[in-house]
Motif scaffolding. Structure first.
Motif, PDB file in Angstrom:
ATOM      1  N   VAL A   3      25.628 -41.498  49.286  1.00  0.00           N
ATOM      2  CA  VAL A   3      26.365 -40.270  48.978  1.00  0.00           C
ATOM      3  C   VAL A   3      25.988 -39.119  49.901  1.00  0.00           C
ATOM      4  O   VAL A   3      26.869 -38.431  50.429  1.00  0.00           O
ATOM      5  N   LEU A  13      28.686 -37.164  52.386  1.00  0.00           N
ATOM      6  CA  LEU A  13      29.006 -35.744  52.278  1.00  0.00           C
ATOM      7  C   LEU A  13      28.816 -35.041  53.617  1.00  0.00           C
ATOM      8  O   LEU A  13      29.575 -34.120  53.957  1.00  0.00           O
ATOM      9  N   ASN A  14      27.813 -35.450  54.377  1.00  0.00           N
ATOM     10  CA  ASN A  14      27.631 -34.872  55.710  1.00  0.00           C
ATOM     11  C   ASN A  14      28.823 -35.185  56.611  1.00  0.00           C
ATOM     12  O   ASN A  14      29.275 -34.332  57.389  1.00  0.00           O
ATOM     13  N   LEU A  65      31.876 -35.647  55.585  1.00  0.00           N
ATOM     14  CA  LEU A  65      32.985 -34.818  55.118  1.00  0.00           C
ATOM     15  C   LEU A  65      32.847 -33.380  55.608  1.00  0.00           C
ATOM     16  O   LEU A  65      33.846 -32.715  55.897  1.00  0.00           O
ATOM     17  N   MET A 115      29.430 -26.554  51.037  1.00  0.00           N
ATOM     18  CA  MET A 115      29.400 -28.011  51.080  1.00  0.00           C
ATOM     19  C   MET A 115      28.043 -28.525  51.549  1.00  0.00           C
ATOM     20  O   MET A 115      27.526 -29.525  51.036  1.00  0.00           O
ATOM     21  N   CYS A 169      25.574 -28.082  48.711  1.00  0.00           N
ATOM     22  CA  CYS A 169      25.831 -29.113  47.697  1.00  0.00           C
ATOM     23  C   CYS A 169      25.252 -30.450  48.133  1.00  0.00           C
ATOM     24  O   CYS A 169      24.658 -31.179  47.325  1.00  0.00           O
ATOM     25  N   THR A 170      25.396 -30.770  49.416  1.00  0.00           N
ATOM     26  CA  THR A 170      24.819 -32.004  49.934  1.00  0.00           C
ATOM     27  C   THR A 170      23.301 -32.001  49.803  1.00  0.00           C
ATOM     28  O   THR A 170      22.694 -33.000  49.400  1.00  0.00           O
TER      29      THR A 170
END
Length: 294
Positions: free
Chosen positions: A217, A221-222, A224, A273, A276-277
């Motif tokens: 995950v 996310l990185n 994205l 973002m 959040c990551t």
């Protein structure tokens, strides 16, 4: 029957910390305050030095007028935000497509048996090619090469073509992330699933993939976050996104403040973002350290 008496809630249990422990805690608090003060002071000094170096440079007045004009910033912000909606739509649609295609490629590369060799070879060739091909070249080839073929029923919309190029490139990177997660699951997990009567496909779907996806995950996310920034490259196809909107305004008077505004808007989207990551990564690390994740 013997009954045990429990102390009421809030009652003093009689514990008194030792003088050494009190001194140790006092020392830790003092060290934390000192570290915070040093960090704040060093940050302030660094900021002041950078400010003085930049503002005292010979070309600063012209640079401020060309890149940091409040008048052009106020004029550009509404149009940049309108174009940003296209970037957000591309992020959502391309993000979903990248995850699906990347997962399919990763599964294809991890299939076992000689019968699946052609599929493994094609998936490996795809990932090797698009990971080595620069994204800007892929965009140019798709955006300008596909319409040149004049194929019936094939779109010439620059937004769709630019989004397709993003999906082609990023799915190769995401496929390798998924493959690393799948291969990180110990073989005993698959063997245990097969011993319980699950087929190879069922073991992959219900045992291996859930563990693999949880483990990857943070890197997903990185990717994205990087995809969110690279959606601005569709502007080379003529799609009016945040970057192209800034380019239109900047081209009128050769003032580059709109580019700065567009950059700050992307930074404002990327920072949440990224945080959040980081939070998800730290949370998973804590759970793994406590034995909560397999």
């Amino acid at each position: 029957m013997l009954k045990t008496r429990t102390a009421p809630e809030g009652a003093d249990d009689g514990y008194v910390p030792s003088a050494r422990r009190i001194e140790r805690e006092r020392f830790r608090r003092a060290r934390a305050r000192r570290a915070t003060a040093v960090a704040a002071l060093s940050t302030l000094v660094t900021g002041v030095v950078l400010f003085l170096v930049i503002t005292r440079s010979p070309g600063w007045p012209r640079t401020r007028e060309t890149f940091f004009s409040l008048e052009y910033a106020r004029m550009a912000l509404p149009k940049v935000l309108d174009g940003l909606l296209l970037n957000l739509r591309l992020l959502v649609v391309c993000g979903v497509a990248v995850l699906v295609l990347g997962l399919l490629l990763a599964v294809a590369r991890t299939l076992r048996g000689p019968v699946f060799f052609p599929l493994r070879a094609l998936a490996a060739a795809y990932t090797d090619f698009f990971r080595g091909l620069p994204l800007i070249i892929c965009l140019l080839m798709v955006v300008f090469g596909v319409p040149a073929l004049r194929l019936q029923g094939v779109t010439t919309d620059p937004v769709l073509l630019g989004g397709s190029a993003l999906v082609l490139t990023y799915s190769a990177y995401v496929a390798e992330v998924f493959r690393a997660g799948i291969e990180s699951v110990h073989l005993s997990q698959r063997a245990a699933a097969r011993s319980l009567g699950l087929s190879g496909g069922q073991a992959l779907r219900f045992v291996v993939l859930p563990q693999a996806v949880r483990r990857v995950v943070p890197p997903l996310l990185n990717d994205l976050v990087s995809l969110q920034k690279d959606t601005g490259l569709v502007s080379i196809a003529g799609a009016v996104d945040a970057v192209y909107a800034a380019q239109i305004i900047a081209g009128k008077d050769f003032n580059f403040t709109p580019y700065v505004v567009a950059g700050l808007v992307f930074v404002a989207l990327t920072i949440p973002m990224t945080r959040c990551t980081d939070w998800i990564t730290a949370r998973m690390d804590r759970r793994r350290a406590q034995g909560g994740l397999v």
